[in-house]
Design an enzyme around this catalytic site. Structure first.
Site, PDB file in Angstrom:
ATOM      1  CB  SER A  63      67.154  13.930 -46.444  1.00 27.64           C
ATOM      2  OG  SER A  63      67.521  13.664 -45.076  1.00 27.64           O
ATOM      3  CE1 TYR A 189      72.914  13.263 -43.161  1.00 27.43           C
ATOM      4  CE2 TYR A 189      72.470  14.547 -41.384  1.00 27.43           C
ATOM      5  CZ  TYR A 189      72.253  13.693 -42.246  1.00 27.43           C
ATOM      6  OH  TYR A 189      70.720  13.786 -42.479  1.00 27.43           O
ATOM      7  CE1 TYR A 241      64.116   9.495 -44.459  1.00 25.50           C
ATOM      8  CE2 TYR A 241      62.742  11.449 -44.807  1.00 25.50           C
ATOM      9  CZ  TYR A 241      63.819  10.767 -44.749  1.00 25.50           C
ATOM     10  OH  TYR A 241      65.083  11.607 -44.891  1.00 25.50           O
ATOM     11  CB  VAL A 259      63.483  18.696 -43.548  1.00 25.37           C
ATOM     12  CG1 VAL A 259      63.332  17.503 -42.732  1.00 25.37           C
ATOM     13  CG2 VAL A 259      65.108  19.061 -43.456  1.00 25.37           C
TER      14      VAL A 259
HETATM   15  N1  GLU Z   1      69.878  17.748 -42.174  1.00 25.05           N
HETATM   16  C1  GLU Z   1      68.808  17.059 -41.970  1.00 25.05           C
HETATM   17  C2  GLU Z   1      68.669  16.291 -40.570  1.00 25.05           C
HETATM   18  O1  GLU Z   1      69.610  15.351 -40.728  1.00 25.05           O
HETATM   19  C3  GLU Z   1      68.193  16.276 -43.084  1.00 25.05           C
HETATM   20  C4  GLU Z   1      66.834  15.677 -42.949  1.00 25.05           C
HETATM   21  C5  GLU Z   1      65.908  15.477 -44.023  1.00 25.05           C
HETATM   22  O2  GLU Z   1      65.951  16.405 -45.025  1.00 25.05           O
HETATM   23  O3  GLU Z   1      64.938  14.450 -44.038  1.00 25.05           O
HETATM   24  O4  GLU Z   1      67.824  16.452 -39.771  1.00 25.05           O
END
Ligand code: GLU
Length: 424
Positions: A63, A189, A241, A259
């Site tokens: 992210s 994405y 968040y 994440v």
């Molecule tokens: N590729 C991850 C997802 O979309 C990224 C989420 C994140 O890093 O917060 O679930």
């Protein structure tokens, strides 16, 4: 003397060791990370790099890519089109929450997955999917200052379990937030999230935002100032968040976490920070990374609201050359000319008008002039001219390329005080 900074950063790493938290396992490949890796890198807006711990460890950006792809969408599609598609309101919810505006289906902000999918769609529109991913990979590479690659294993692993993102993309397509194929968007994405980086790469990306869009090592202007301002605003309110309020009040550094365990933070005008450690807290943010940011913010007064007063030092020196009618007052300016420093300058001239008929503003040590600083300086030059003073500018870096004062008068511009002296 050895710089104390690396020693200090090593101390921070040691003080923040904590084995609580858990690896992300909803993407199976991420659960294979070494949980004890910990790295911290700082890059100043001038390009100085301080880095400690496992700063060569590569991990997927996840992210942390979101603010940069949002910036790319803004740059390519323009503000109006992007704001039409993605709002800028904090959702206060987890990264993968299905939170869309009622009625319109517009994602609340570009930091949650719904908004990030829509930002990817904006970049993709009119391109082949591979081209969109390539333009993102290439943007992230110029921000990092090296060629970055996509970890296809992580991408494939995430694609295999991307149920929520597939659902979100289909929902967005259903609301006509975008017109392209939702599967292509999810795949693009996810590949965007699988670009591999180190904390050095991330800190350079962050420092580019801190430096108004200029990559501090290559000097390339990658984002415009307007785009940077928008990206940082959204990061400030939405980057963390459901922990955004707590983070802003305690750490006070606009940030984005991912994440895989990376976190970037940006202190506008000062520096970019990146931490990496893969054990995550309940918000999906690196436990040790959060601790390191908290410690840095407290120790080094990096809280955004703890701003230094920068204006007072704008006049570095005032001196008078020559005698009689030839005498010239030289105001040597320094630092950044923004509103409050220009105000200090105006006050300096109003309160203590030059006793000579000639006045020179020397900008040799000025680092940057914001549009407001330029306007105020030119207005001042025009008014001084109207009052009968002969005003010139020493501007070796071309801060005032077209010094139009709007008073039917353009001051003469010299490259140095020596040149000014020789020619007058
Ligand atoms: N590729 C991850 C997802 O979309 C990224 C989420 C994140 O890093 O917060 O679930």
């Amino acid at each position: 003397m050895r710089s104390p900074l690396p020693d200090y950063l090593t101390e921070v790493l040691e003080a923040c060791v904590d084995d609580s938290g858990a690896l992300a396992d909803y993407i199976p490949e991420l659960a294979k990370a070494d949980p004890d890796r910990f790295a911290l890198t700082l890059v100043t807006a001038e390009g100085a790099i301080y880095s400690v711990g496992d700063d060569d460890t590569e991990f997927t950006i996840q992210s942390v890519s979101k603010p940069f792809v949002y910036g790319l969408a803004l740059q390519e599609r323009g503000f109006d089109q992007v704001l039409d598609v993605i709002d800028v309101e904090p959702s206060g919810e987890a990264f993968n929450e299905v939170s869309l505006e009622r009625n319109t289906g517009r994602p609340l902000n570009p930091m949650i997955n719904a908004g990030a999918l829509a930002a990817h769609a904006l970049v993709l529109h009119g391109r082949r999917p591979e081209e969109a991913v390539e333009s993102i990979r290439s943007l992230l590479s110029s921000l990092a200052g090296r060629d970055l690659v996509i970890d296809e294993k992580v991408a494939t692993s995430e694609l295999g379990t991307a149920y929520r993102n597939v659902a979100l993309a289909n929902l967005l397509r259903g609301y006509e937030v975008f017109e392209d194929d939702p599967d292509e968007i999810v795949e693009g994405y996810i590949r965007q999230c699988s670009v591999t980086v180190t904390t050095k790469d991330l800190a350079l990306m962050a420092a580019t935002l801190a430096a108004g869009g200029v990559q501090p090592v290559s000097g390339e202007q990658i984002f415009s100032r307007d785009v940077v301002r928008q990206v940082l605003s959204v990061m400030t309110t939405c980057g963390m968040y459901d922990a955004a309020g707590d983070w802003l009040s305690t750490v006070g550094i606009p940030a984005k976490s991912g994440v895989s365990g990376g976190i970037i933070g940006i202190l506008p005008g000062q520096l970019g920070i990146a931490a990496y450690s893969p054990r995550l807290d309940e918000h999906g943010t690196s436990v040790q990374g959060v601790a390191a940011f908290g410690r840095l913010s407290r120790d080094m007064n990096l809280h955004l609201m703890d701003a230094p007063i920068v204006a007072h030092s704008v006049v570095r020196r005032k001196r008078v050359w020559g005698e009689g009618d030839d005498a010239v007052t030289v105001l040597e300016l320094q630092g950044d000319l923004q509103f409050t420093s220009a105000e200090v300058l105006v006050r300096a001239v109003v309160d203590e008008p030059p006793a000579t008929k000639r006045l020179a503003f020397d900008l040799s040590l000025v680092r940057a002039i914001l549009p407001v600083g330029r306007r105020m300086l030119l207005e001042m030059i025009g008014r001084l001219h109207r009052d009968g003073l002969e005003v010139v500018v020493v501007d070796p870096d071309g801060h005032l390329p077209e010094p139009d004062t709007g008073y039917g008068f353009r001051p003469r511009v010299y490259a140095s005080q020596d040149e000014m002296e020789a020619r007058s």
